[in-house]
Each structure stands twice: as structure tokens, then as C-alpha cells.
Design an enzyme around this catalytic site. Structure first.
Site, PDB file in Angstrom:
ATOM      1  N   GLY A   1       0.799  -1.219   0.000  1.00 27.70           N
ATOM      2  CA  GLY A   1       0.000   0.000   0.000  1.00 27.70           C
ATOM      3  C   GLY A   1       0.834   1.271   0.000  1.00 27.70           C
TER       4      GLY A   1
ATOM      5  N   ALA B   1      -4.868  -7.064   5.064  1.00 32.00           N
ATOM      6  CA  ALA B   1      -5.603  -6.196   5.994  1.00 32.00           C
ATOM      7  C   ALA B   1      -7.090  -6.450   5.817  1.00 32.00           C
ATOM      8  CB  ALA B   1      -5.263  -4.734   5.732  1.00 32.00           C
TER       9      ALA B   1
ATOM     10  N   PHE C   1     -14.976   1.128  15.351  1.00 32.17           N
ATOM     11  CA  PHE C   1     -13.760   0.353  15.615  1.00 32.17           C
ATOM     12  C   PHE C   1     -13.255   0.716  17.001  1.00 32.17           C
ATOM     13  CE2 PHE C   1     -10.725  -1.890  12.579  1.00 32.17           C
ATOM     14  CZ  PHE C   1     -11.728  -2.617  11.984  1.00 32.17           C
TER      15      PHE C   1
ATOM     16  N   LEU D   1      -5.187 -13.641  10.976  1.00 37.17           N
ATOM     17  CA  LEU D   1      -5.916 -12.583  11.667  1.00 37.17           C
ATOM     18  C   LEU D   1      -7.431 -12.719  11.525  1.00 37.17           C
ATOM     19  CD1 LEU D   1      -5.769  -9.695  12.997  1.00 37.17           C
ATOM     20  CD2 LEU D   1      -5.896  -8.811  10.680  1.00 37.17           C
TER      21      LEU D   1
ATOM     22  N   GLU E   1     -10.708  -7.043  13.669  1.00 37.04           N
ATOM     23  CA  GLU E   1     -11.375  -6.304  14.734  1.00 37.04           C
ATOM     24  C   GLU E   1     -12.808  -5.967  14.323  1.00 37.04           C
ATOM     25  OE1 GLU E   1      -8.922  -3.500  16.685  1.00 37.04           O
ATOM     26  OE2 GLU E   1     -10.519  -2.027  16.888  1.00 37.04           O
TER      27      GLU E   1
ATOM     28  N   ARG F   1      -6.429  -2.570  21.495  1.00 36.80           N
ATOM     29  CA  ARG F   1      -5.917  -3.925  21.261  1.00 36.80           C
ATOM     30  C   ARG F   1      -5.006  -4.403  22.379  1.00 36.80           C
ATOM     31  NH1 ARG F   1      -4.862  -3.459  14.728  1.00 36.80           N
ATOM     32  NH2 ARG F   1      -7.065  -3.579  14.218  1.00 36.80           N
TER      33      ARG F   1
ATOM     34  N   GLY G   1      -7.081   0.235  15.598  1.00 39.34           N
ATOM     35  CA  GLY G   1      -7.544  -0.506  14.437  1.00 39.34           C
ATOM     36  C   GLY G   1      -8.086   0.447  13.388  1.00 39.34           C
TER      37      GLY G   1
ATOM     38  N   ASN H   1      -6.277   2.408  11.545  1.00 42.15           N
ATOM     39  CA  ASN H   1      -5.378   3.536  11.307  1.00 42.15           C
ATOM     40  C   ASN H   1      -4.161   3.176  10.455  1.00 42.15           C
ATOM     41  OD1 ASN H   1      -6.623   5.776  12.342  1.00 42.15           O
ATOM     42  ND2 ASN H   1      -5.379   5.937  14.205  1.00 42.15           N
TER      43      ASN H   1
END
Lengths: 296, 608
Positions: B13, B45, B113, B245, B248, B281, B383, B385
Site C-alpha cells: 500500500g 488487511a 472500531f 488474523l 477487529e 488492542r 484498528g 489507522n
């Protein structure tokens, strides 16, 4: 990474490499190293034969290296890997590489089915090694080969260049006829339209579909399922506008485009992201017909 | 030798965004990546992209949440430009065709979030990163930006002035994986490091196998300090067997955590009575491990994350990808049963020190994305960001490198930004063990750019030759030992004895690394060689993480210390800096900026 502990065989196993007419000091050292590696391999085989696992899988892996003597002829190597529940084919390949033969070569990265780099031919079918549970495979031996119909670079690594070229050939980028006047304003897209293109946007460029397609195997210019799906993703996106859609249809209805597809569904069957590729190709055929019949 | 105005290393990214920005400024830009761009880890992600887009929200609220989330270790100028630039970046992504999830009115959906005071997380199902990565790669294709894929950048060509702030970066050296060629990439205007995370320093991580901290290690050895490396985020919901993962977003949509007694422990045991599962987190990770350590974990290892009550329709609409992950990698059907989860290494808040324009203290060298430390996330990243970070700071680095006229940075970088020297006494000489002066990039003669580059190319060719020619041990042994000690000793809970043990293990790894060699003699697609070189980088970043953790004697954000259970603002609102000093890490501190040209932040206690 496998957490199973196991007796560790030696770390080197390679073959001699081609000698050149005039040997430089570097070449000589490398040749000597390769010679030692051959001796090491013999020892490894003896040690490996002595290993016994409670439960194990037998991996039969395609090997080929154009540059290393003894490996320039394609062959299969057998690796015995301790098995635990939840283990994938990728886990077994990594285990084989880290414990038996560090020259074993394959692509992998995310190991969660999004990077698309470990599409392989496993037990006669295109699959992502990272999401193929060993427990789900039939038979005592797992046969791992590079994707068919692509040039093999080394071991399980194939040349993806042609696949990328076909993807690029459909102008794979969003190109709206017009954008909102206010640059902080989003383009509106209905939920229905997002739903319509949703599956097509999931493609991870793994190349499994292209490799499974008989037509692509025989016609090097055929755009192939992944690229046509990419075209579908944009042609069906209502935000691009009618003009662009017409141009996109013209790309896919060319000689080596959608009409080459014989609806065999092999791409759809192997797609690890469950994209209904054949359906998308068919829909573009229909759109293309409508497009060409002015009285429609 | 290849030559471009701007060389971007890494094509996830941040790299793609930087390349597009530099291209829009008129620069001839090239991306050099050891993968292919669409294989980058940004694609993994899941959750979403925070930006103040809607009525009732504004950038100041987003900035405030981010500063609070950082536990006041973020720098205000970075946080403020981040929150200001993010909305524009997200709308632009939409204009590039990103298939966001949609509201009834056709606008992009947003959801709540953790740590956010407004539901400002824009998303595309639970696969936001995949769509972002592909959307941006498409724009790179559209612009005809050159991509050198499967080229592994192994070193930077930097002049050898004594003071890093006098050094200049003229390019990079890369190894073409398919052929074994080592070539120089001359950058007329700048090199941007966008190499992503360093999760492979740990053995239980959400990160891809390719995330080996290459950018951090290269910049470090070239003389750029590493900042706040101890600040490692552990994500509370990863699958126990693989580290995959679970977004979230599951908790954002209302997913609930249960212990083995089927208690909703976030409330039951008072870890976060206000926010419950949506606390930050670090808070949730510690809560889970405390449950497990107190015997309330399932199979003494994990807890349950339940989303069944959300209903099939909502799950399929917003979290479908999670169903596939739980099924494929854990054999669990999330519609019928709760999913097993435990904390895993997820994100590096620290990294290459740079200012809010991405510039490091070395002229011509930039960093962006996870490998960089602006510092935006401070001691804890919220989360949602990470994706706007790579958009905002990728774009800024790209523009600056291409020569755009940008405001002077408020964040000072380099050794001259030092506020006080560090005083940690490591148990062993942490450093070099003859770490190879060959690896110090800045030993090139301080001469013409081309000569600096050629010199570096020669040295990298020699390094590759010797790795291929010599006999030695397999790097995999060294790598797995380091990964294990990091997970064992530098995890969510940290104690001095453990940290010192980890340093001893890393030191042993360094010694053993002197004896590694590549068994595969081939020049064709030699992954053995690539992994061996990566392992060197893992050693450097693992050491920096552990030393930083030992030095920081307080409890802030993700950094928990058994001996220090308080956040100590008087002494510790400062960044931990590590500089490469002939192979031995030199520790010093730099002040945190709680004031920008727009705002001043007052540290407040975090409460959830």
C-alpha cells in the site's frame, strides 16, 4: 511454521553444477561445494531412511533446476513429513525445505489465501497450498507439481509473465466517464451493484484458473478466465458509465476473447476464491451480443 | 545499472501510493519489490480505513482518538496531518474505483472500531486491504509506472560521512531473484523505503512470511535511527494454529469474547467496563492472556470469539471473509460455533525515524508505511489507522521525494534531535560480534553518486558470491531460534529477566549467523539465498525491539513491564532511539511532541 520437533538431518543437499571451460576461483569453490553437497545428499538419504514417524505424510515433489547438474532433468523427490491435524500442504513444503533440502523452491508469503503466490498442482488439481488441508486429500502420497501449462523456472516456481500480460491486456483499472464535481464527494454505487461485482473483485491473481483451462493451454493469445473476470469487474461497475462499458466489451469480444470459452467450467472448479468465472464469461458473451444487435 | 528519479522499495500500500504521488509530480518513478505488487501483505488487511468523512465527525476528533490511543507517545504534528489528509485520501481511493461496502444512499459504509469515538472506519467487507492493494496497483498500471517485481533490494547506496545527517542516499542495490543478477538502481531524487512489517521476528504473527523488517534493517545500518522499536502491537484475535488474523471488525460489529467458563470476561473481570470487547488492542490482548494464565482459557491457550448472534445475513454481508478464514485455517464454522482466538504479533508501531514528509535524516532517503515511524501510533495503533497511514504518508513521501514544494517538517530527525543519552546496560555486548563492516552501507567513498552506487553493487555481489560459495549452517536454524525467543520473552507481558534472556539468545544467533551459508548453489530463483539475507535483518530488528523494551522502564500502551506497572509521564514521554554505532546499538532519547501548529494535547489517563 511447523512446531513439530524432529531429528534434524543435515542441512545441505544439492547437485554439482556445470563446469565451464576456464574455471575461475569462484567457479572452482562453487564446484567443490557442489561436490560436497552430493556426498551430503547420500548421507541424508541414509539418515532419512532411519527416521520413523508415528504419523507421517509422504510428499512427492517435482524438482527441476536448469542450472544445476543433476537437476536439469525433471524428477520427483520424496519427503516424509510428520503429520499433525490442521497441517496444510504449504506447511509440509516448508518443513521439507527447512529440515531436508533448503534448495527446495516455491513461492509463498501470506499463508492465508490472499497473496495468491502458492497456487500449485496438488494431487492433479490446481489449489493454493496454504489453504489445502492435508487431511482433506485422498491417498497416501501427496503429489506436488508446478501449475501446468506454464513454463517452469525452477522446482515449483512457474513464469507468471504471460499471465500478468493477459491481465494487463484488458485495461485493468477503474476509469470513470465522470467524477462528482465536489472532489470530496463519493461516486454513488448501489448496494445491488456492489453485490453484482463483489465476487469478481476477489481475484488474487494466483493463476489457477488459467492453468486449468484447456483453451488457454492451446491458444496462447486467449485472454483467459482471470483477465476476462477482471474485465467483468469493471464492465459491470455502474460507476464507470456507458461509454467505458462499450470499450470494455469491445476488448473482450475480440477474436481471442470471450468467444473462445467453451464453458467447460474447469476455471470455476479450481478457483480458490469461489469466483463464478464461467458465469461471468457467459454474461459478457450475452452483453456482447446485445451490444452488437442494434435493434435489441 | 537502472536509473530513475525516484526508486520506491516495496510495492504494498505505502509503496504504490508513494509511486503514484511521485508520478503525479512528474517524476520518473520505479517500484522495486521482492514480491509482485499484488502479493504484498497489505492485501491481508481486513478491517478498514479510518477517516472523518461524515457529518458529526471531524479531523480533530480523529486526531484526538489517535493521540489518546497512542498513550501520548505519538507526535502531534504527525497525528494532525494524518487526520487532516485521511478523508481526501479515502475519497480519492473511492474515485479510483475501490469497491467499498455501501450504504442505502450509495455512499461508502462506515463502522465502529476500537478506540474510535465515531464510527469512522470505511471498509470493503472484511477484505479491505485486498481491495485497496488491487485498486492502487490498477492505478499504477494505468499510469504505466515501471515495476521491477521479484527484485530483492539488499542494500542502500549511501555516502560515508561520519555524521549520518551529512550522508546522502543515491540509490539501492537489488538482486533479481529469477536470474541471480545483482544490479544498482540509481535514484536521482530519492529512495523511498516502503517494505512493510517485521512480524517474522516472532513465531506467532499475523504477518506474511515476506515481512522480515528489511527496510528497518537497511536504514538502520545506513545510519538512520530506529524509533520506539519496543512498541509491538499484539492483535487480540488471531487463530491459534497459524496466526491468521480475525479482524477487529468482528468485535466492531458486536462479536463477544468468552472464557472457558463462558463468561464475558471483558466485563466480568473488569478489564474494560466501558468499552468491553472494543477496548484498545493492547487492553484486550492482556485481558485474554490474563484469563489464560489464571486458568480460564480454553485448552490453556486461547479464548472464544463469538459472532453467531449477529445473524447469518449480517455476517455474510460484512464479515464473510472471516467465515472462510475460520473454516480453512481452523476448521471452525463461525455461523455454528465460536472461533478460537489468542493474541499474536501484528504490527510494529516503531520503525525508521522520519518526519511528517517521510524524510529521514539522510538526504534522499525516505520511509513510509509500517516500516516507518513518523511517529503516528506511539505506543498503540488503533484498528483502522494503518491503511490511512500508508495512504497519507505514502503520498507525502512520494510528493516530497519528487521535489514537490512542501511545508517544512515540524518533527526533527537524526542524531541532532537527541534530548538525552540512554543508560541501559545490556547483559551482553548486544552488538556486532564482527557483524560485518561489509554490511554498513555508509562505508562507500564519499564521492560521486555513481561511484557510491557502483561501490555498493560490488560489495553486494561479493556478499552474494561468498554466501553461495561457502559452506555453513542453514539460516533456518538461526531464524527459528530468534523467532522462538522473541515470542517466549518479548511478548505481551515483559520482564527484565526474560528480556535479558532474549538478548543473550539474539547474540547467540548473531554468532551463529557468522557461519551461515546457502546450500543451493543455483543462480536461478534461489530462495535459500533470499531467506538467508532476510534472517540477517530479522536479527537486527529483534535486537532493537528487545533493547528498546529493556530500556523503557514503564507501562505504556502495548509495552507492559512486570516491574513497572505505571505509565510514568514525568520521565517517559520520550521516544526510544537506537542508532547503529559500528554494529553496536547506541541508545538515546528524543522528546515527544504533544503540540503541533494546530493543537496541544494534555496527557490523560486511558480508561476503557
Amino acid at each position: 511454521m511447523s512446531t513439530i520437533e524432529q531429528q534434524e538431518p543435515d542441512e545441505t543437499e544439492t547437485e554439482t553444477e556445470t563446469e565451464t571451460a576456464v574455471e575461475s576461483p569462484g567457479d572452482r569453490r562453487r564446484r567443490e561445494k557442489a561436490d560436497r553437497a552430493v556426498e551430503d545428499e547420500a548421507r541424508r538419504e541414509t539418515e532419512e531412511a532411519a527416521d520413523e514417524f508415528d504419523e507421517a505424510v509422504d510428499l512427492k515433489v517435482f524438482r527441476y533446476d536448469p542450472e544445476v547438474q543433476g537437476k536439469e532433468e525433471p524428477r520427483f523427490d520424496d519427503f516424509t513429513v510428520p503429520f499433525h491435524k490442521g497441517m496444510t500442504v504449504l506447511d509440509a513444503l516448508i518443513y521439507s525445505r527447512d529440515h531436508y533440502d533448503s534448495s527446495l523452491t516455491f513461492r509463498h508469503s501470506c499463508r492465508q489465501a490472499v497473496c495468491g503466490s502458492d497456487a500449485l498442482f496438488i494431487n492433479g488439481r490446481q489449489r493454493l497450498a496454504c489453504k489445502t488441508q492435508i487431511a482433506d486429500l485422498d491417498g497416501d502420497t501427496i503429489r506436488v507439481e508446478p501449475l501446468p501449462h506454464q513454463e517452469v523456472v525452477k522446482d515449483l516456481v512457474v513464469d507468471m509473465e504471460h499471465f500478468y500480460e493477459q491481465m494487463h491486456a484488458v485495461e485493468p483499472y477503474f476509469d470513470a466517464d465522470e467524477l462528482p464535481d465536489d472532489e470530496m464527494e463519493e461516486q454513488r454505487q448501489s448496494r445491488e451493484n456492489r453485490e453484482k461485482i463483489k465476487m469478481s473483485t476477489r481475484c488474487i491473481w494466483c493463476g489457477a484458473c488459467m492453468s486449468s483451462c484447456n483453451i488457454a493451454a492451446g491458444d496462447n493469445e486467449y485472454l483467459g478466465p482471470a483477465a476476462i473476470n477482471k474485465a467483468y469487474r469493471f464492465a459491470m461497475d455502474e460507476r464507470e458509465g456507458e461509454n467505458r462499458k462499450q470499450e470494455r466489451l469491445r476488448i473482450v469480444e475480440q477474436e481471442h476473447g470471450v468467444w473462445r470459452c467453451q464453458t467447460q467450467f474447469s476455471c470455476t472448479e479450481v478457483c480458490p476464491k469461489d469466483i463464478p468465472l464461467t458465469e461471468h464469461i457467459q454474461e459478457l458473451k450475452r452483453e456482447s451480443v446485445k451490444n452488437n444487435l442494434k435493434f435489441w | 545499472m537502472y536509473e530513475h528519479d525516484v526508486i520506491v522499495v516495496g510495492a504494498g500500500g505505502a509503496g504504490l501510493r508513494a509511486a503514484i504521488a511521485a508520478h503525479e509530480e512528474g517524476a520518473d518513478v520505479a517500484l522495486v519489490t521482492k514480491l509482485h505488487p499484488v502479493r504484498s501483505h497489505t492485501g491481508a488487511a481486513e478491517g478498514g480505513i479510518n477517516a472523518a468523512l461524515r457529518d458529526g465527525d471531524d479531523w480533530e476528533l480523529h486526531a484526538y482518538d489517535t493521540m489518546k490511543g497512542s498513550d501520548y507517545l505519538g507526535d502531534a504534528p504527525a497525528i494532525d496531518v494524518f487526520a487532516q489528509d485521511a478523508p481526501e485520501e479515502v475519497v480519492q481511493l473511492e474515485h479510483w474505483g475501490m469497491p467499498f461496502s455501501r450504504e442505502d444512499d450509495g455512499r461508502a459504509s462506515q463502522r465502529p472500531f476500537g478506540g474510535m469515538s465515531f464510527p469512522r472506519t470505511t471498509y470493503a467487507g472484511a477484505e479491505t486491504g485486498h481491495h485497496l492493494l488491487h485498486t492502487m496497483y490498477e492505478q499504477v498500471v494505468k499510469r504505466g509506472i515501471e515495476v521491477y517485481d521479484e527484485w530483492y533490494v539488499t542494500n542502500l547506496a549511501v555516502t560515508d560521512h561520519d555524521d549520518p545527517e551529512d550522508r546522502e542516499c543515491h540509490g539501492a542495490v537489488a538482486y533479481e531473484i529469477a536470474t541471480g543478477n545483482v544490479e544498482g538502481f540509481r535514484a536521482n531524487d530519492g529512495v523511498i523505503l516502503a517494505t512493510g512489517g517485521l512480524g517474522q521476528a516472532f513465531d506467532h504473527t499475523t504477518n506474511a512470511v515476506a515481512n522480515t523488517g528489511d527496510g528497518c534493517a537497511m536504514a538502520y545500518r545506513a545510519g538512520v535511527p530506529l524509533e520506539d522499536m519496543e512498541m509491538i502491537q499484539f492483535h487480540p484475535t488471531t487463530l491459534p494454529s497459524t496466526g491468521v488474523l480475525i479482524s477487529e471488525g468482528v468485535r466492531g460489529e458486536g462479536g463477544i469474547l468468552y472464557n472457558d467458563d463462558e463468561e464475558r470476561f471483558m466485563f466480568e473481570y473488569g478489564y474494560a467496563n466501558n468499552d468491553g470487547e472494543l477496548a484498545s488492542r493492547d487492553v484486550v490482548s492482556r485481558a485474554e492472556l490474563t484469563e489464560v494464565n489464571n486458568g480460564r482459557g480454553i485448552e490453556d491457550e486461547y479464548v472464544h470469539l463469538d459472532m453467531r448472534h449477529l445473524g447469518e445475513e449480517r455476517i455474510l454481508d460484512r464479515l464473510e471473509n472471516i467465515l472462510h478464514l475460520a473454516e480453512d485455517f481452523e476448521g471452525v464454522d463461525g455461523l455454528d460455533e465460536p472461533m478460537p482466538v489468542k493474541p499474536g504479533q501484528h504490527y510494529a508501531m516503531g520503525g525508521i525515524e522520519c518526519d511528517e514528509n517521510g524524510h529521514t535524516c539522510i538526504d534522499g532517503l525516505y520511509a513510509a508505511g509500517e516500516t516507518a515511524c513518523v511517529s503516528l501510533h506511539g505506543a498503540n495503533r488503533l484498528g483502522g489507522n494503518a491503511l490511512p497511514e500508508l495512504l497519507v504518508f505514502g503520498a507525502r513521501a512520494g510528493r516530497h521525494a519528487a521535489g514537490a514544494d512542501m511545508k517544512d517538517a515540524e518533527i526533527a530527525t537524526g542524531p541532532s534531535a537527541q534530548s538525552e543519552p540512554g543508560d541501559v546496560e545490556p547483559p551482553v555486548e548486544p552488538g556486532a560480534v564482527d557483524a560485518g563492516s561489509d554490511d554498513v552501507a555508509a562505508d562507500g567513498a564519499a564521492v560521486e553518486p555513481d561511484e557510491v552506487l557502483e561501490h555498493t553493487v560490488r560489495r553486494e555481489r561479493e556478499r552474494v558470491e561468498s554466501l553461495l560459495e561457502e559452506d555453513g549452517i542453514n539460516h533456518a536454524e538461526v531464524r527459528s531460534d530468534v523467532q522462538e525467543t522473541m515470542t517466549e520473552n518479548v511478548n505481551v507481558f515483559r520482564e527484565e529477566d526474560n528480556l535479558r534472556q532474549a538478548l543473550r539468545d539474539i547474540r547467540r544467533g548473531r554468532e551463529r549467523y557468522q557461519d551461515v551459508a546457502v546450500a543451493d548453489p543455483s543462480r536461478t530463483y534461489n530462495t535459500d539465498l533470499i531467506h538467508t539475507m532476510e534472517t540477517r535483518n530479522i536479527l537486527d530488528v529483534a535486537e532493537a525491539i528487545t533493547l528498546g523494551a529493556l530500556a523503557r522502564e514503564e507501562f505504556r500502551g502495548a509495552h507492559w513491564r512486570a516491574e513497572f506497572q505505571e505509565r510514568r509521564d514525568e520521565e517517559w514521554i520520550k521516544h526510544t532511539m537506537l542508532a547503529w554505532d559500528g554494529g553496536t546499538p547506541n541508545l538515546y532519547y528524543k522528546p515527544v511532541l504533544l503540540e503541533s501548529q494546530w493543537k496541544e494535547y494534555e496527557p490523560k489517563e486511558r480508561s476503557y
